[in-house]
Design a protein around this motif. Structure first.
Motif, PDB file in Angstrom:
ATOM      1  N   ASN A  19      76.760 131.115 101.630  1.00 61.41           N
ATOM      2  CA  ASN A  19      75.909 129.965 101.960  1.00 61.41           C
ATOM      3  C   ASN A  19      76.444 129.106 103.116  1.00 61.41           C
ATOM      4  N   GLY A  20      77.660 129.422 103.593  1.00 57.72           N
ATOM      5  CA  GLY A  20      78.196 128.680 104.723  1.00 57.72           C
ATOM      6  C   GLY A  20      78.668 127.268 104.420  1.00 57.72           C
ATOM      7  N   LEU A  21      78.552 126.843 103.171  1.00 63.17           N
ATOM      8  CA  LEU A  21      78.998 125.491 102.842  1.00 63.17           C
ATOM      9  C   LEU A  21      80.522 125.439 102.717  1.00 63.17           C
ATOM     10  N   VAL A  22      81.095 124.341 103.174  1.00 64.54           N
ATOM     11  CA  VAL A  22      82.540 124.165 103.072  1.00 64.54           C
ATOM     12  C   VAL A  22      82.892 123.667 101.674  1.00 64.54           C
ATOM     13  N   VAL A  23      83.799 124.384 101.010  1.00 68.18           N
ATOM     14  CA  VAL A  23      84.210 123.983  99.656  1.00 68.18           C
ATOM     15  C   VAL A  23      85.484 123.139  99.715  1.00 68.18           C
ATOM     16  N   LEU A  24      86.451 123.579 100.516  1.00 67.20           N
ATOM     17  CA  LEU A  24      87.684 122.798 100.690  1.00 67.20           C
ATOM     18  C   LEU A  24      87.840 122.488 102.176  1.00 67.20           C
ATOM     19  N   GLU A  25      88.205 121.271 102.485  1.00 69.23           N
ATOM     20  CA  GLU A  25      88.297 120.871 103.888  1.00 69.23           C
ATOM     21  C   GLU A  25      89.600 120.103 104.137  1.00 69.23           C
ATOM     22  N   ASN A  26      90.358 120.541 105.148  1.00 72.09           N
ATOM     23  CA  ASN A  26      91.641 119.897 105.450  1.00 72.09           C
ATOM     24  C   ASN A  26      92.462 119.670 104.192  1.00 72.09           C
ATOM     25  N   PHE A  27      92.594 120.738 103.440  1.00 76.94           N
ATOM     26  CA  PHE A  27      93.246 120.654 102.136  1.00 76.94           C
ATOM     27  C   PHE A  27      94.747 120.869 102.323  1.00 76.94           C
ATOM     28  N   ASN A  28      95.529 119.885 101.929  1.00 80.67           N
ATOM     29  CA  ASN A  28      96.989 119.942 102.071  1.00 80.67           C
ATOM     30  C   ASN A  28      97.654 119.644 100.738  1.00 80.67           C
ATOM     31  N   PRO A  42      85.658 116.916  89.182  1.00 79.67           N
ATOM     32  CA  PRO A  42      84.355 117.213  88.598  1.00 79.67           C
ATOM     33  C   PRO A  42      83.991 118.676  88.767  1.00 79.67           C
ATOM     34  N   THR A  43      83.056 119.146  87.966  1.00 83.50           N
ATOM     35  CA  THR A  43      82.610 120.534  88.057  1.00 83.50           C
ATOM     36  C   THR A  43      82.070 120.806  89.467  1.00 83.50           C
ATOM     37  N   GLY A  44      82.437 121.980  90.002  1.00 78.28           N
ATOM     38  CA  GLY A  44      82.014 122.317  91.358  1.00 78.28           C
ATOM     39  C   GLY A  44      82.887 121.733  92.456  1.00 78.28           C
ATOM     40  N   ALA A  45      83.977 121.056  92.079  1.00 79.23           N
ATOM     41  CA  ALA A  45      84.816 120.385  93.082  1.00 79.23           C
ATOM     42  C   ALA A  45      85.608 121.363  93.943  1.00 79.23           C
ATOM     43  N   GLY A  46      85.879 122.567  93.409  1.00 76.98           N
ATOM     44  CA  GLY A  46      86.650 123.543  94.184  1.00 76.98           C
ATOM     45  C   GLY A  46      87.983 123.912  93.540  1.00 76.98           C
ATOM     46  N   LYS A  47      88.157 123.597  92.261  1.00 72.83           N
ATOM     47  CA  LYS A  47      89.427 123.863  91.579  1.00 72.83           C
ATOM     48  C   LYS A  47      89.691 125.369  91.473  1.00 72.83           C
ATOM     49  N   THR A  48      88.701 126.105  90.963  1.00 72.35           N
ATOM     50  CA  THR A  48      88.880 127.551  90.814  1.00 72.35           C
ATOM     51  C   THR A  48      88.981 128.219  92.187  1.00 72.35           C
ATOM     52  N   ARG A 194     109.818 127.605  87.174  1.00 72.97           N
ATOM     53  CA  ARG A 194     108.508 128.206  87.461  1.00 72.97           C
ATOM     54  C   ARG A 194     107.576 127.146  88.019  1.00 72.97           C
ATOM     55  N   THR A 195     106.507 127.620  88.611  1.00 74.45           N
ATOM     56  CA  THR A 195     105.454 126.726  89.048  1.00 74.45           C
ATOM     57  C   THR A 195     104.230 127.005  88.181  1.00 74.45           C
ATOM     58  N   ILE A 196     103.715 125.975  87.562  1.00 74.12           N
ATOM     59  CA  ILE A 196     102.575 126.159  86.668  1.00 74.12           C
ATOM     60  C   ILE A 196     101.411 125.283  87.123  1.00 74.12           C
ATOM     61  N   PHE A 197     100.264 125.895  87.327  1.00 71.62           N
ATOM     62  CA  PHE A 197      99.040 125.151  87.605  1.00 71.62           C
ATOM     63  C   PHE A 197      98.178 125.186  86.356  1.00 71.62           C
ATOM     64  N   ILE A 198      97.666 124.036  85.984  1.00 75.83           N
ATOM     65  CA  ILE A 198      96.736 124.030  84.856  1.00 75.83           C
ATOM     66  C   ILE A 198      95.497 123.223  85.223  1.00 75.83           C
ATOM     67  N   ILE A 199      94.360 123.869  85.039  1.00 83.33           N
ATOM     68  CA  ILE A 199      93.083 123.197  85.261  1.00 83.33           C
ATOM     69  C   ILE A 199      92.499 122.923  83.891  1.00 83.33           C
ATOM     70  N   SER A 200      92.194 121.682  83.618  1.00 82.28           N
ATOM     71  CA  SER A 200      91.596 121.352  82.331  1.00 82.28           C
ATOM     72  C   SER A 200      90.727 120.128  82.482  1.00 82.28           C
ATOM     73  N   HIS A 201      89.618 120.150  81.758  1.00 83.80           N
ATOM     74  CA  HIS A 201      88.770 118.955  81.753  1.00 83.80           C
ATOM     75  C   HIS A 201      89.222 117.972  80.682  1.00 83.80           C
ATOM     76  N   LYS A 216      88.054 116.052  95.027  1.00 81.99           N
ATOM     77  CA  LYS A 216      86.680 115.552  95.095  1.00 81.99           C
ATOM     78  C   LYS A 216      86.142 115.806  96.496  1.00 81.99           C
ATOM     79  N   ASP A 217      84.903 116.271  96.571  1.00 80.86           N
ATOM     80  CA  ASP A 217      84.265 116.563  97.857  1.00 80.86           C
ATOM     81  C   ASP A 217      85.139 117.455  98.736  1.00 80.86           C
ATOM     82  N   GLY A 218      85.809 118.441  98.129  1.00 79.37           N
ATOM     83  CA  GLY A 218      86.564 119.421  98.887  1.00 79.37           C
ATOM     84  C   GLY A 218      87.915 118.961  99.385  1.00 79.37           C
TER      85      GLY A 218
END
Ligand code: DCP
Ligand code: MG
Length: 242
Positions: A19-28, A42-48, A194-201, A216-218
């Motif tokens: 779709n050409g939409l930017v999901v993550l932008e200037n992400f550091n 929020p859901t759809g933010a780009g975590k996954t 170790r490095t552990i990432f956890i995504i949870s609501h 938020k907003d990429g």
């Protein structure tokens, strides 16, 4: 070859080609080994999407992702994936014994090691209550497991795999808050080196993470500990209200 687990996203822009939409932008984002990092948003933010780039399911449009200072593109997929374990919300259970399910990636693991991993994943008690215990055959004519039981089997599999980097993408969504909190405690002792990432609501679970990153907003909206972010009164504090 073992990696340290130093991860860096540098000026990453990313989207899906459909779709050409930017999901993550200037992400550091830069993560030191030994940390439990919670990714919130929020859901759809780009975590996954963000964690998918660590395994190179997708590559950035611009910028780079590196591991121990090496661009992921310069590592073989094999070496990359042998150092990273990913647990997703929908866990996969194979039609074989629970012990073999847990030892799926480590066929030479001893029964003691399997039990230790199951205990860390809060799976040992329910397995022990089954008449055949660890030899119970899952699904396809055998015992069918609940969503939460499957999640704990796949967490045990992840603990046993023993990699430098562990990524959990809503792996405890089917568990009650108390069980999830106990698993988080196991994660804390498991996180050394170790490095552990956890995504949870469920923010009550991840409040003890070493670092909380909100997307938020990429972009990264804020990062810090629970106490700092609650006091800042922005994205995290707003999510925490509910
Ligand atoms: N997206 C897409 N194509 C895909 C996957 C996602 O176009 N194959 C879009 C959907 C969202 C955005 O990318 O607009 C970010 O999706 P993520 O799955 O990264 O979002 P989250 O993981 O943050 O959301 P959730 O909390 O619902 O899992
Ligand atoms: Mg997601």
């Amino acid at each position: 070859t073992d990696v340290q687990g130093h991860i860096k996203f540098k000026d990453v822009s990313f989207g899906y080609n459909n779709n050409g939409l930017v999901v993550l932008e200037n992400f550091n984002l830069e993560i030191d080994p030994g940390q439990i990092v919670a990714i919130v948003g929020p859901t759809g933010a780009g975590k996954t999407s963000m964690i998918s780039m660590l395994l190179r399911f997708y590559d950035p449009w611009q910028g780079e992702v590196s591991l121990d200072g090496v661009n992921l593109k310069d590592l073989t997929l094999e070496s990359l994936r042998s150092n990273i374990t990913l647990v997703l919300q929908d866990s996969f259970i194979f039609p074989m014994s629970l012990a073999d399910n847990i030892a799926f990636a480590n066929p030479n693991a001893s029964r003691e090691e399997i039990i230790k991993a199951a205990k860390a994943a809060q799976a040992h008690d329910f397995i022990s209550r089954l008449p055949e215990g660890y030899d119970t055959i899952a699904s396809e004519g055998g015992v069918s497991l609940s969503g939460g039981e499957k999640q704990r089997i796949s967490l045990a599999r992840a603990f046993l795999r023993n990699t430098s980097i562990l990524i959990l993408d809503e792996p405890t969504s089917a568990l009650d808050a108390q069980t999830e909190a106990r698993i988080f405690q196991s994660l804390s002792s498991y996180s050394k080196g170790r490095t552990i990432f956890i995504i949870s609501h469920r923010l009550s679970t991840i409040r003890h993470a070493d670092l909380i990153v909100t997307i938020k907003d990429g972009m990264i909206a804020e990062k810090g500990t629970h106490e700092v972010l609650v006091n800042e009164g922005k994205v995290y504090a707003e999510l925490y209200k509910y």
